[in-house]
Design a protein around this motif. Structure first.
Motif, short mmCIF file in Angstrom:
data_model
loop_
_atom_site.label_atom_id
_atom_site.label_comp_id
_atom_site.label_asym_id
_atom_site.label_seq_id
_atom_site.Cartn_x
_atom_site.Cartn_y
_atom_site.Cartn_z
N SER A 1 -78.68 72.97 19.57
CA SER A 1 -79.07 72.25 20.65
C SER A 1 -79.90 71.04 20.16
CB SER A 1 -79.55 73.08 21.87
OG SER A 1 -79.58 72.19 23.08
N PHE A 2 -81.02 71.41 19.47
CA PHE A 2 -81.97 70.34 19.11
C PHE A 2 -81.07 69.21 18.46
CE2 PHE A 2 -85.82 69.48 16.36
CZ PHE A 2 -86.32 68.44 17.18
N HIS A 3 -80.24 69.85 17.18
CA HIS A 3 -79.59 68.45 16.71
C HIS A 3 -78.93 67.83 17.61
CE1 HIS A 3 -76.48 67.10 13.70
NE2 HIS A 3 -77.52 67.72 12.83
N LEU B 1 -93.38 68.18 19.99
CA LEU B 1 -92.48 67.64 19.09
C LEU B 1 -93.37 66.83 17.97
CD1 LEU B 1 -89.71 66.94 18.47
CD2 LEU B 1 -89.47 65.14 19.88
N LEU B 2 -93.26 67.14 17.05
CA LEU B 2 -93.86 66.43 15.87
C LEU B 2 -92.92 65.77 14.79
CD1 LEU B 2 -96.56 69.30 14.72
CD2 LEU B 2 -96.44 67.91 16.65
N VAL B 3 -93.33 64.79 14.43
CA VAL B 3 -92.62 64.02 13.11
C VAL B 3 -93.36 64.46 11.77
CG1 VAL B 3 -91.80 62.00 12.06
CG2 VAL B 3 -91.93 62.29 14.66
N LEU B 4 -92.88 65.14 11.02
CA LEU B 4 -93.63 65.46 9.89
C LEU B 4 -92.90 64.70 8.66
CD1 LEU B 4 -95.22 67.34 7.75
CD2 LEU B 4 -93.20 68.83 7.73
N PRO C 1 -84.14 67.86 9.31
CA PRO C 1 -84.35 66.71 8.71
C PRO C 1 -83.77 65.42 9.32
CG PRO C 1 -82.62 68.09 7.62
CD PRO C 1 -83.18 68.87 8.98
N VAL C 2 -84.39 64.28 9.23
CA VAL C 2 -83.84 63.27 10.14
C VAL C 2 -83.81 61.91 9.05
CG1 VAL C 2 -84.21 63.67 12.23
CG2 VAL C 2 -86.01 62.86 11.16
N PHE D 1 -87.34 61.69 3.69
CA PHE D 1 -88.90 62.38 3.50
C PHE D 1 -89.02 62.70 4.98
CE2 PHE D 1 -88.51 58.88 0.16
CZ PHE D 1 -88.62 59.58 -0.78
N GLN D 2 -88.32 62.79 6.11
CA GLN D 2 -88.87 63.11 7.46
C GLN D 2 -88.19 64.21 8.10
OE1 GLN D 2 -88.38 60.32 11.06
NE2 GLN D 2 -90.31 59.46 9.81
N HIS D 3 -88.80 65.10 8.75
CA HIS D 3 -88.34 66.07 9.44
C HIS D 3 -88.87 66.07 11.03
CE1 HIS D 3 -87.43 67.45 5.39
NE2 HIS D 3 -86.47 68.48 5.90
N LEU D 4 -88.17 66.68 11.78
CA LEU D 4 -88.70 66.69 13.19
C LEU D 4 -89.11 68.35 13.42
CD1 LEU D 4 -86.30 64.65 15.44
CD2 LEU D 4 -88.76 64.02 14.79
N LEU D 5 -90.20 68.64 14.00
CA LEU D 5 -90.57 69.92 14.25
C LEU D 5 -90.70 70.34 15.63
CD1 LEU D 5 -91.34 69.68 11.17
CD2 LEU D 5 -92.99 71.53 11.62
N LEU D 6 -90.03 71.07 16.31
CA LEU D 6 -90.14 71.40 17.52
C LEU D 6 -90.76 72.73 17.83
CD1 LEU D 6 -88.94 70.50 20.61
CD2 LEU D 6 -87.25 72.25 20.50
N LEU D 7 -92.09 72.64 18.44
CA LEU D 7 -93.16 73.67 18.51
C LEU D 7 -93.22 74.18 19.77
CD1 LEU D 7 -95.76 72.27 15.99
CD2 LEU D 7 -93.68 73.83 15.27
#
Length: 454
Positions: A137-139, A167-170, A210-211, A214-220
């Motif tokens: 769903s997040f995708h 929601l974080l951008v790592l 991964p988006v 070098f970048q990932h989205l984290l749903l916490l």
């Protein structure tokens, strides 16, 4: 897994706390409380996944506590501690969704171990299933947000991802894109599997996606987002030989608000280069860039061609300072791309007479300065100054062509133990005696003495 034990009898509570080696059961935190109110406060703060609670406690009974817990965290594994005479309470309490009960006076360590391990395995299985569903769903939500189109599946997102989230951008810190692309530098991203494993084990990750390279989205799960972010950055920096930066897009918000913030974050995220590496920052204090004060490339070109390097340096300082003070990413990008193009044009030339080395647009040691705007400005300032000096030096020819070529040859080959007048003369296709006469006539020195001095 975190465990909460609650009983109003301190002796019984201590007995249960010491009954097992909790770490061997996969439990990293054991919490305890001596009444229902304390147990409820402890649960709200730490959100343990397994709760073993006395059915009869002051201030708040075990049944009342279970109702409150399961209302906000339905997946919590709740067990009652009870005696024979309280069994009638248990039968009605099981309708709440409580997992079961343990008889106080019969329970032994092995039985408690089996209950805890069964709960841990059940929670792990549920989390795997929930994570797969949540990630799917997040995708879809992220794909919609990055296209910046309203989602036709908003209700589906709300059904699958029902709670509030952070929601974080790592992002793995990487070289400034313009410099990296212009000079054709390759960087490697850390292994995605290892990165995800470390993130999931150090943060309450609902979904990770991964988006970019070098970048990932984290749903916490919501909570101490800033503290979680700092801890995660420290953990990743310690584990990998690179640094990471985190942007907090949303903190404890409904999923559709998280989506809206994701859709609008791209332009603000460019401002990350105005901050040091390995930062934790919130989207709320990344202000929009000042897009005014565009670069006058024609004026810079004219100063270069006229050899007015002092004026060029002053204009460069003014423009870079303006871009950094106003966090103007557009102006900074144009400045950096312009001067990097100039540097690349002169790569390998001219050769400095003082040391015989050709100008290099960049060297491997320079890459450490390509991660933030201020460091890039200081590096660029030094490089342009070095280039200007060598261009000026090259324009001030004091000797004839044959003598200048002799000087350049010595400066480039002085480390060769066999270097002598005959080698130089053969290279320049002139007799050694004739070369020595010309060289001494113009420099008042012999070639051999010049070689020794260099």
């Amino acid at each position: 897994m975190k465990v909460l034990l609650a009983d109003d009898n301190p002796l019984i509570l201590d007995y249960f706390v010491s009954m097992l080696n909790w770490n061997e059961c996969g439990v990293e935190t054991v919490l305890s409380a001596t009444d229902g109110k304390k147990a409820w406060a402890c649960f709200k703060k730490y959100r343990p996944e397994f709760v073993l609670v006395d059915i009869q406690m002051p201030l708040m009974t075990g049944i009342e506590l279970a109702k409150e817990i399961l209302a906000i965290e339905p997946e919590t594994m709740v067990y009652f501690l009870t005696a024979y005479e309280e069994f009638s309470y248990v039968k009605s309490a099981l309708d709440l969704g409580v997992q079961g009960y343990l008889l106080k006076h019969e329970i032994r360590a092995e039985q408690l171990r089996q209950v805890v391990e069964k709960a841990r395995e059940s929670l792990a299985a549920k989390r795997r299933t929930q994570r797969l569903s949540a990630e799917a769903s997040f995708h879809a939500m992220v794909a919609s947000a990055l296209k910046n189109n309203p989602s036709e599946k908003s209700n589906e997102f709300k059904l699958t991802l029902t709670d509030r989230y952070s929601l974080l951008v790592l992002e793995q810190d990487h070289l400034y894109p313009s410099l990296k692309d212009l000079f054709k530098i390759e960087e490697r991203a850390v292994d995605e599997g290892k990165l995800k494993k470390l993130c999931v084990s150090n943060a309450p990750v609902v979904a990770m996606l991964p988006v970019g390279e070098f970048q990932h989205l984290l749903l916490l799960d919501p909570g101490a987002t800033v503290e979680t972010a700092y801890n995660l950055v420290k953990c990743l920096n310690d584990q990998f030989d690179v640094s990471f930066t985190i942007l907090i897009l949303s903190d404890d918000m409904p999923i559709l608000e998280c989506r809206d913030r994701l859709a609008n974050h791209a332009s603000q995220w460019k401002l990350k280069y105005f901050y040091p590496r390995s930062s934790v920052m919130s989207i709320d204090y990344l202000q929009s860039a000042d897009s005014g004060s565009m670069l006058d490339e024609a004026a810079l070109d004219a100063l270069f061609q006229a050899g007015q390097y002092g004026e060029l340096s002053l204009l460069m300082d003014r423009q870079y300072t303006l871009a950094i003070e106003r966090r103007n990413s557009v102006l900074f990008e144009r400045l950096t791309r312009y001067f990097a193009t100039v540097l690349s044009r002169y790569h390998g030339k001219p050769v400095a007479r003082s040391h015989g080395k050709a100008f290099l647009a960049f060297e491997s040691d320079d890459l450490s300065s390509w991660y933030d705007c201020y460091s890039i400005y200081q590096w660029m300032r030094g490089k342009i100054s070095q280039l200007a000096k060598q261009l000026h030096d090259a324009s001030q020819r004091q000797f004839s062509d044959i003598v200048q070529r002799t000087i350049d040859y010595v400066n480039l080959h002085y480390a060769n133990a066999d270097l002598d007048v005959n080698m130089i003369a053969a290279t320049l296709k002139i007799s050694a005696n004739r070369l020595n006469v010309i060289f001494k006539g113009e420099t008042a020195d012999t070639i051999w003495r010049y070689i020794i001095r260099v």
